[in-house]
Scaffold this active site. Sequence first.
Site, PDB file in Angstrom:
ATOM      1  N   SER A 143       0.835  -1.209   0.000  1.00  0.00           N
ATOM      2  CA  SER A 143       0.000   0.000   0.000  1.00  0.00           C
ATOM      3  C   SER A 143       0.864   1.251   0.000  1.00  0.00           C
ATOM      4  CB  SER A 143      -0.848   0.062   1.271  1.00  0.00           C
ATOM      5  OG  SER A 143      -1.617  -1.077   1.418  1.00  0.00           O
ATOM      6  N   HIS A 164      -1.158  -3.069  -7.203  1.00  0.00           N
ATOM      7  CA  HIS A 164      -1.899  -2.740  -5.978  1.00  0.00           C
ATOM      8  C   HIS A 164      -3.392  -3.001  -6.199  1.00  0.00           C
ATOM      9  CE1 HIS A 164      -2.903   0.653  -2.843  1.00  0.00           C
ATOM     10  NE2 HIS A 164      -3.054  -0.553  -2.333  1.00  0.00           N
ATOM     11  N   GLU A 176      -4.048  -0.456  -9.183  1.00  0.00           N
ATOM     12  CA  GLU A 176      -3.124   0.670  -9.305  1.00  0.00           C
ATOM     13  C   GLU A 176      -1.751   0.060  -9.600  1.00  0.00           C
ATOM     14  OE1 GLU A 176      -2.105   4.714  -6.765  1.00  0.00           O
ATOM     15  OE2 GLU A 176      -2.422   2.878  -5.644  1.00  0.00           O
ATOM     16  N   ASN A 214      -3.500   6.119  -1.860  1.00  0.00           N
ATOM     17  CA  ASN A 214      -3.356   6.463  -0.445  1.00  0.00           C
ATOM     18  C   ASN A 214      -2.880   7.892  -0.207  1.00  0.00           C
ATOM     19  OD1 ASN A 214      -4.341   4.180   0.963  1.00  0.00           O
ATOM     20  ND2 ASN A 214      -2.624   3.030   0.108  1.00  0.00           N
TER      21      ASN A 214
HETATM   22  N1  LIG Z   1      -5.927  -4.942   3.746  1.00  0.00           N
HETATM   23  C1  LIG Z   1      -6.131  -4.049   2.795  1.00  0.00           C
HETATM   24  O1  LIG Z   1      -7.217  -3.428   2.701  1.00  0.00           O
HETATM   25  C2  LIG Z   1      -5.058  -3.808   1.753  1.00  0.00           C
HETATM   26  C3  LIG Z   1      -5.413  -3.165   0.552  1.00  0.00           C
HETATM   27  C4  LIG Z   1      -4.437  -2.994  -0.438  1.00  0.00           C
HETATM   28  C5  LIG Z   1      -3.135  -3.437  -0.213  1.00  0.00           C
HETATM   29  N2  LIG Z   1      -2.822  -4.052   0.974  1.00  0.00           N
HETATM   30  C6  LIG Z   1      -1.430  -4.537   1.128  1.00  0.00           C
HETATM   31  O2  LIG Z   1      -1.426  -5.944   0.907  1.00  0.00           O
HETATM   32  C7  LIG Z   1      -0.417  -6.560   1.690  1.00  0.00           C
HETATM   33  C8  LIG Z   1      -1.040  -7.632   2.555  1.00  0.00           C
HETATM   34  O3  LIG Z   1      -2.013  -7.044   3.391  1.00  0.00           O
HETATM   35  P1  LIG Z   1      -3.136  -7.904   4.120  1.00  0.00           P
HETATM   36  O4  LIG Z   1      -4.145  -6.943   4.629  1.00  0.00           O
HETATM   37  O5  LIG Z   1      -3.544  -9.044   3.248  1.00  0.00           O
HETATM   38  O6  LIG Z   1      -2.286  -8.478   5.355  1.00  0.00           O
HETATM   39  P2  LIG Z   1      -2.632  -9.739   6.289  1.00  0.00           P
HETATM   40  O7  LIG Z   1      -1.993  -9.440   7.598  1.00  0.00           O
HETATM   41  O8  LIG Z   1      -4.080 -10.077   6.227  1.00  0.00           O
HETATM   42  O9  LIG Z   1      -1.834 -10.949   5.568  1.00  0.00           O
HETATM   43  C9  LIG Z   1      -0.441 -10.993   5.474  1.00  0.00           C
HETATM   44  C10 LIG Z   1      -0.026 -12.458   5.361  1.00  0.00           C
HETATM   45  O10 LIG Z   1       1.383 -12.503   5.080  1.00  0.00           O
HETATM   46  C11 LIG Z   1       1.882 -13.670   5.704  1.00  0.00           C
HETATM   47  N3  LIG Z   1       3.335 -13.603   5.806  1.00  0.00           N
HETATM   48  C12 LIG Z   1       4.074 -12.923   6.706  1.00  0.00           C
HETATM   49  N4  LIG Z   1       5.392 -13.146   6.460  1.00  0.00           N
HETATM   50  C13 LIG Z   1       5.469 -13.976   5.400  1.00  0.00           C
HETATM   51  C14 LIG Z   1       6.550 -14.584   4.682  1.00  0.00           C
HETATM   52  N5  LIG Z   1       7.815 -14.368   5.034  1.00  0.00           N
HETATM   53  N6  LIG Z   1       6.259 -15.399   3.660  1.00  0.00           N
HETATM   54  C15 LIG Z   1       4.968 -15.639   3.304  1.00  0.00           C
HETATM   55  N7  LIG Z   1       3.912 -15.099   3.948  1.00  0.00           N
HETATM   56  C16 LIG Z   1       4.157 -14.282   4.978  1.00  0.00           C
HETATM   57  C17 LIG Z   1       1.164 -13.699   7.053  1.00  0.00           C
HETATM   58  O11 LIG Z   1       1.205 -15.000   7.635  1.00  0.00           O
HETATM   59  C18 LIG Z   1      -0.246 -13.274   6.635  1.00  0.00           C
HETATM   60  O12 LIG Z   1      -1.063 -14.392   6.343  1.00  0.00           O
HETATM   61  C19 LIG Z   1       0.254  -5.432   2.477  1.00  0.00           C
HETATM   62  O13 LIG Z   1       1.391  -5.022   1.774  1.00  0.00           O
HETATM   63  C20 LIG Z   1      -0.815  -4.350   2.495  1.00  0.00           C
HETATM   64  O14 LIG Z   1      -0.267  -3.057   2.614  1.00  0.00           O
HETATM   65  C21 LIG Z   1      -3.743  -4.262   1.949  1.00  0.00           C
END
Ligand SMILES: NC(=O)c1ccc[n+]([C@@H]2O[C@H](COP(=O)([O-])OP(=O)(O)OC[C@H]3O[C@@H](n4cnc5c(N)ncnc54)[C@H](O)[C@@H]3O)[C@@H](O)[C@H]2O)c1
Length: 320
Positions: A143, A164, A176, A214
Site C-alpha cells: 500500500s 496494488h 493501481e 493512499n
Molecule cells: N488490507 C487491505 O485493505 C489492503 C489493501 C491494499 C493493499 N494491501 C497490502 O497488501 C499486503 C497484505 O495485506 P493484508 O491486509 O492481506 O495483510 P494480512 O496481515 O491479512 O496478511 C499478510 C499475510 O502474510 C503472511 N506472511 C508474513 N510473512 C510472510 C513470509 N515471510 N512469507 C509468506 N507469507 C508471509 C502472514 O502469515 C499473513 O497471512 C500489504 O502489503 C498491504 O499493505 C492491503
Amino acid sequence: MNNTTNDFTPGTPFWGAGGPEGPEGPSLIAVIGAGTMGNGIAHVFAQAGFKVHLVDVSSAQLQKALATIDKNLDRQIAKGTLTAEQKKSTLENITTFTQVPVGVKEAKLVVEAATENIDLKLSIFEQIDDAAPEDCILASNTSSISITKIASVTHRPGSVIGMHFMNPVPVMKLVEIINGYATTPEVTNTIVELSRLLGKVPCVVNDYPGFIANRILMPMINEAIYSLYEGVAGVEAIDTVMKLGMAHPMGPLQLADFIGLDVCLSILKVLQDGFGNPKYAPCPLLVNMVMAGKLGVKAGEGFYTYTPGSKDLVVAKRLA
Ligand SMILES: NC(=O)c1ccc[n+]([C@@H]2O[C@H](COP(=O)([O-])OP(=O)(O)OC[C@H]3O[C@@H](n4cnc5c(N)ncnc54)[C@H](O)[C@@H]3O)[C@@H](O)[C@H]2O)c1
C-alpha cells in the site's frame, strides 16, 4: 518522469494470445501471503485460468484462505455470475506452499502480498529473486512501501513493479500499477494487459510516497479524524456528511475502521517521512487509538464497535 499513460502498444504476454493457456499449459502465478489480500489475489488469478501457488509461512492461514475463497466462490454462484463447474476448476488451480523458494520456482509472475513491513518485504524479495526464473516478473501489492526500494534488493530492478489490488479483490475493479524508477515499459505493458485479462481496470502511476490511492485517501481520513478530535462534529455526523454530501459509499471513519487504524497510521507516517511535509502528520487521536489497540473492524472496535453476526453500525462508547 516515467510513462504513466494507459495507452500501451501490446507487448508479448507470457500467457499467450488467447488467455492464460500458453503453448506449454497455463502459466504459473505465485502469490506470497495468504491474508486478506493474498486470498483474493489467488482467487482472481485462479478464476481467470492461471495455475496459482499460494504461499504463506502459516499453514493455518493457508487453510483459512482456501475456506474464504470457497465461501466467496459460493457467493458468486448464488449471484449467478459463476457456475459450479467454474468453482471446481478455480479451486483445482490453487496449490498451497509454506516455503517461498519452492512456491516461486517456476513462476512467470510473483505477486507479493505479505504483511506491510519493509524489512520483511525486502527479505522476501531477496528470496524470490534468488529462486524465481530469470524472466519472472516480481510484483508487490504494497500500500505504501517504495517499489524502487524493493527493486534495489533484487538483481532485476527492471522487472519489479507495484500491482496494488483493492480490498475485497474479487469485487473491486481497480488495479493501481506502480512503475518503480527502473521498471521497463515492457513489464508495465504486461501487467496492464494482465490486469485487463482479470477483468480489472489498470491505472499506471509513478513511485512516490502513497502512490495515488493512499496519497489522496489518507489525508481525507486524517482530516475526518482531526474534525472529530477538535469537536467539529461527531462520528455519525462526519460519516453522514461524506456519504450523503459526496456520494461516498462509506464515511471516512468507517472506511478507516475497515482498512485498520494501524494501517492508516503507518501509511500517514510514510507520507510524512517521504514528503517531509507536516500536513501529513497523523492526528493524535489516531495515534492514541492505535496505542489503545482500537484498530477497527479486526479488533472489534475503532470509531464504531463491531459485534460478530450484527451489521448494525454503533459508535464506540468512548466516542459517542
Ligand atoms: N488490507 C487491505 O485493505 C489492503 C489493501 C491494499 C493493499 N494491501 C497490502 O497488501 C499486503 C497484505 O495485506 P493484508 O491486509 O492481506 O495483510 P494480512 O496481515 O491479512 O496478511 C499478510 C499475510 O502474510 C503472511 N506472511 C508474513 N510473512 C510472510 C513470509 N515471510 N512469507 C509468506 N507469507 C508471509 C502472514 O502469515 C499473513 O497471512 C500489504 O502489503 C498491504 O499493505 C492491503
